[in-house]
Design a protein around this motif. Structure first.
Motif, PDB file in Angstrom:
ATOM      1  N   PHE A  17       0.833  -1.197   0.000  1.00 35.32           N
ATOM      2  CA  PHE A  17       0.000   0.000   0.000  1.00 35.32           C
ATOM      3  C   PHE A  17       0.873   1.254   0.000  1.00 35.32           C
ATOM      4  N   GLU A  18       0.608   2.116  -0.950  1.00 31.51           N
ATOM      5  CA  GLU A  18       1.365   3.356  -1.051  1.00 31.51           C
ATOM      6  C   GLU A  18       0.809   4.397  -0.073  1.00 31.51           C
ATOM      7  N   SER A  19       1.690   5.234   0.432  1.00 37.34           N
ATOM      8  CA  SER A  19       1.330   6.378   1.277  1.00 37.34           C
ATOM      9  C   SER A  19       0.731   5.972   2.622  1.00 37.34           C
ATOM     10  N   LEU A  20       0.895   4.731   3.035  1.00 35.19           N
ATOM     11  CA  LEU A  20       0.465   4.316   4.364  1.00 35.19           C
ATOM     12  C   LEU A  20       1.685   4.093   5.246  1.00 35.19           C
ATOM     13  N   ASN A  21       1.500   4.193   6.562  1.00 33.42           N
ATOM     14  CA  ASN A  21       2.556   3.827   7.491  1.00 33.42           C
ATOM     15  C   ASN A  21       2.056   2.715   8.408  1.00 33.42           C
ATOM     16  N   HIS A  22       2.867   2.357   9.389  1.00 33.55           N
ATOM     17  CA  HIS A  22       2.591   1.157  10.176  1.00 33.55           C
ATOM     18  C   HIS A  22       1.265   1.237  10.929  1.00 33.55           C
ATOM     19  N   VAL A  23       0.914   2.399  11.450  1.00 32.07           N
ATOM     20  CA  VAL A  23      -0.325   2.501  12.235  1.00 32.07           C
ATOM     21  C   VAL A  23      -1.533   2.800  11.369  1.00 32.07           C
ATOM     22  N   SER A  24      -1.335   2.968  10.050  1.00 29.23           N
ATOM     23  CA  SER A  24      -2.456   3.297   9.165  1.00 29.23           C
ATOM     24  C   SER A  24      -3.474   2.169   9.059  1.00 29.23           C
ATOM     25  N   PHE A  25      -3.126   0.967   9.509  1.00 24.83           N
ATOM     26  CA  PHE A  25      -4.064  -0.150   9.454  1.00 24.83           C
ATOM     27  C   PHE A  25      -5.030  -0.131  10.631  1.00 24.83           C
ATOM     28  N   SER A  26      -4.797   0.731  11.612  1.00 29.99           N
ATOM     29  CA  SER A  26      -5.655   0.817  12.792  1.00 29.99           C
ATOM     30  C   SER A  26      -6.466   2.102  12.761  1.00 29.99           C
ATOM     31  N   ASP A  27      -7.435   2.201  13.681  1.00 27.90           N
ATOM     32  CA  ASP A  27      -8.271   3.393  13.767  1.00 27.90           C
ATOM     33  C   ASP A  27      -7.552   4.573  14.430  1.00 27.90           C
ATOM     34  N   ILE A  28      -6.328   4.356  14.906  1.00 29.34           N
ATOM     35  CA  ILE A  28      -5.578   5.424  15.566  1.00 29.34           C
ATOM     36  C   ILE A  28      -5.438   6.642  14.666  1.00 29.34           C
ATOM     37  N   VAL A  29      -5.119   6.409  13.380  1.00 34.86           N
ATOM     38  CA  VAL A  29      -4.903   7.534  12.463  1.00 34.86           C
ATOM     39  C   VAL A  29      -6.176   8.362  12.302  1.00 34.86           C
ATOM     40  N   VAL A  30      -7.315   7.693  12.350  1.00 34.38           N
ATOM     41  CA  VAL A  30      -8.596   8.395  12.225  1.00 34.38           C
ATOM     42  C   VAL A  30      -8.851   9.254  13.459  1.00 34.38           C
ATOM     43  N   LEU A  31      -8.629   8.676  14.645  1.00 39.79           N
ATOM     44  CA  LEU A  31      -8.860   9.406  15.880  1.00 39.79           C
ATOM     45  C   LEU A  31      -7.918  10.600  16.006  1.00 39.79           C
ATOM     46  N   LYS A  32      -6.674  10.415  15.608  1.00 35.73           N
ATOM     47  CA  LYS A  32      -5.723  11.532  15.629  1.00 35.73           C
ATOM     48  C   LYS A  32      -6.197  12.666  14.731  1.00 35.73           C
ATOM     49  N   ASP A  33      -6.663  12.299  13.553  1.00 35.50           N
ATOM     50  CA  ASP A  33      -7.127  13.308  12.604  1.00 35.50           C
ATOM     51  C   ASP A  33      -8.306  14.083  13.168  1.00 35.50           C
ATOM     52  N   TRP A  34      -9.238  13.375  13.804  1.00 35.01           N
ATOM     53  CA  TRP A  34     -10.417  14.038  14.360  1.00 35.01           C
ATOM     54  C   TRP A  34     -10.069  14.910  15.560  1.00 35.01           C
ATOM     55  N   LEU A  35      -9.098  14.489  16.361  1.00 34.52           N
ATOM     56  CA  LEU A  35      -8.721  15.299  17.511  1.00 34.52           C
ATOM     57  C   LEU A  35      -8.008  16.579  17.093  1.00 34.52           C
ATOM     58  N   LYS A  36      -7.332  16.527  15.981  1.00 34.75           N
ATOM     59  CA  LYS A  36      -6.605  17.707  15.506  1.00 34.75           C
ATOM     60  C   LYS A  36      -7.505  18.645  14.708  1.00 34.75           C
ATOM     61  N   SER A  37      -8.412  18.060  13.930  1.00 38.28           N
ATOM     62  CA  SER A  37      -9.171  18.879  12.977  1.00 38.28           C
ATOM     63  C   SER A  37     -10.672  18.876  13.216  1.00 38.28           C
TER      64      SER A  37
END
Length: 394
Positions: free
Chosen positions: A298-318
């Protein structure tokens, strides 16, 4: 008044009902609900297990091994289902992962009020046949709640997904009538030391579910069709590789970005897919895959991109909004579900998924089957052979 009640029930039903297969994630702000595009309504149920034949982690050497399992499965909606919260009541380690120093903590209240379109504690519903079973394991420091998007999507395709909470390696776990159990650090000199324990967790949960399948008092009585897949992220994916090597009834295996420590002594005979973030490549694993092997990069993904963590981080910031991070996780979930579906029914043919990946999170699928001639195998799949030859020569 009856007309109003009917409208409310109809609205609630529509809120939790399914979306087309490649529909995208959306947010219903009026109902505080995050709507995943599910092929079938999904329910969830949480259970606690104890393995009296094993002692627990090194932090509680005299206690039996304790595990939690969150199940996801197709359900039939009731008039007023209770929905799964977005955030559990407590997080420990994941606070460090999600709540960055630059996060706007004013967004935590709106997130805490949100639920998924997943019915909590609804009964499992078998519309036609019994279900295949997918054993799912999170990565170190995480928990089943941080893989809700992945597990719910796969369950909506007609699977029973058992997402294990590996206590003492997880973010947070609380057995019934006791205090929360938190993780300990991995030893710095032997990162693979807990993999045999996590693999034993997976095999224990598989055995327990098979027993429940024959127990008339169990919520999963007569649920399984005998097909078993195993899926894990990071440390959980590495443990899944171990489990597949020791468990012939596992039909197919997916490892999402997990480095398998001590892989040289492990051989798996089941179809295998390694789902990799495009930041590091661990190709050596295919040396010991003695069946069909696939690399999904998968292009443009990192190790934690498979979990919901990236979504929660995005929502907490924006703030709460539609985000491509959810659709990236859904792309991976679609690929994983298609892989299991194919190898549960078409084991002789090559896996060619009809997945519409969403840019910029597109993926490349390579067939790394060791039975192929070198001229037919992509270079990225040959890297492990080149390394192996160099080790033999020098």
């Amino acid at each position: 008044m009856p007309r109003l009640s009917t409208c409310l029930l109809l609205g609630l039903f529509c809120l939790l009902t399914t979306q087309p297969l490649f529909a995208q994630f959306s947010i219903d702000h009026t109902e505080n609900t995050l709507i995943l595009p599910l092929a079938h309504p999904v329910g969830t149920h949480y259970m606690h297990f104890e393995d009296s034949n094993r002692h627990s982690h090194r932090t509680q050497p005299n206690a039996p091994r304790q595990l939690g399992v969150r199940f996801f499965y197709p359900t039939k909606l009731t008039a007023s289902p209770r929905r799964l919260p977005l955030l559990d009541n407590q997080f420990s380690r994941s606070h460090r992962l999600i709540y960055d120093t630059d996060a706007d903590m004013t967004h935590i209240a709106p997130l805490s009020a949100m639920t998924w379109n997943i019915a909590a504690e609804n009964e499992i519903h078998l519309s036609h046949d019994a279900l295949p079973l997918i054993i799912f394991s999170h990565g170190y420091y995480l928990n089943p709640e941080l893989f809700t998007i992945m597990a719910a999507h796969i369950a909506s395709q007609g699977y029973l997904v058992a997402s294990i909470n590996h206590s003492f390696g997880s973010d947070y776990y609380q057995p019934p009538n006791s205090k929360a159990i938190k993780t300990t650090e991995l030893p710095s000199d032997d990162l693979g030391i807990d993999l045999p324990m996590w693999s034993a967790d997976q095999r224990f949960v598989l055995t327990k579910i098979k027993q429940m399948d024959h127990d008339p008092q169990s919520p999963f009585f007569n649920t399984l069709n005998g097909q078993v897949g195993i899926l894990g992220h990071s440390y959980g994916g590495a443990a899944a590789f171990y489990t597949a090597a020791k468990t012939p009834e596992v039909t197919a295996i997916v490892n999402m970005d997990g480095t398998v420590f001590g892989w040289q002594d492990i051989t798996i005979a089941q179809p295998f897919m390694y789902v990799q973030a495009d930041e590091e490549y661990f190709s050596e694993i295919f040396i010991n895959v003695h069946n069909k092997g696939y690399l999904a990069l998968f292009e443009s993904l990192n190790h934690v991109s498979f979990s919901d963590i990236v979504v929660l981080k995005d929502w907490l910031k924006s703030g709460l909004r539609e985000t491509p991070q959810v659709n990236a996780i859904l792309d991976v979930a679609r690929l994983n579900a298609a892989f299991f579906e194919h190898h549960f029914h078409h084991t002789e043919s090559t896996f060619v998924p009809a997945i519409k990946s969403t840019t910029p999170f597109s993926f490349k699928l390579s067939d790394c089957n060791p039975k192929h001639n070198d001229s037919e195998t992509p270079l990225r799949c040959l890297m492990h052979r080149i390394k192996h030859w160099k080790q033999q020569l020098f």
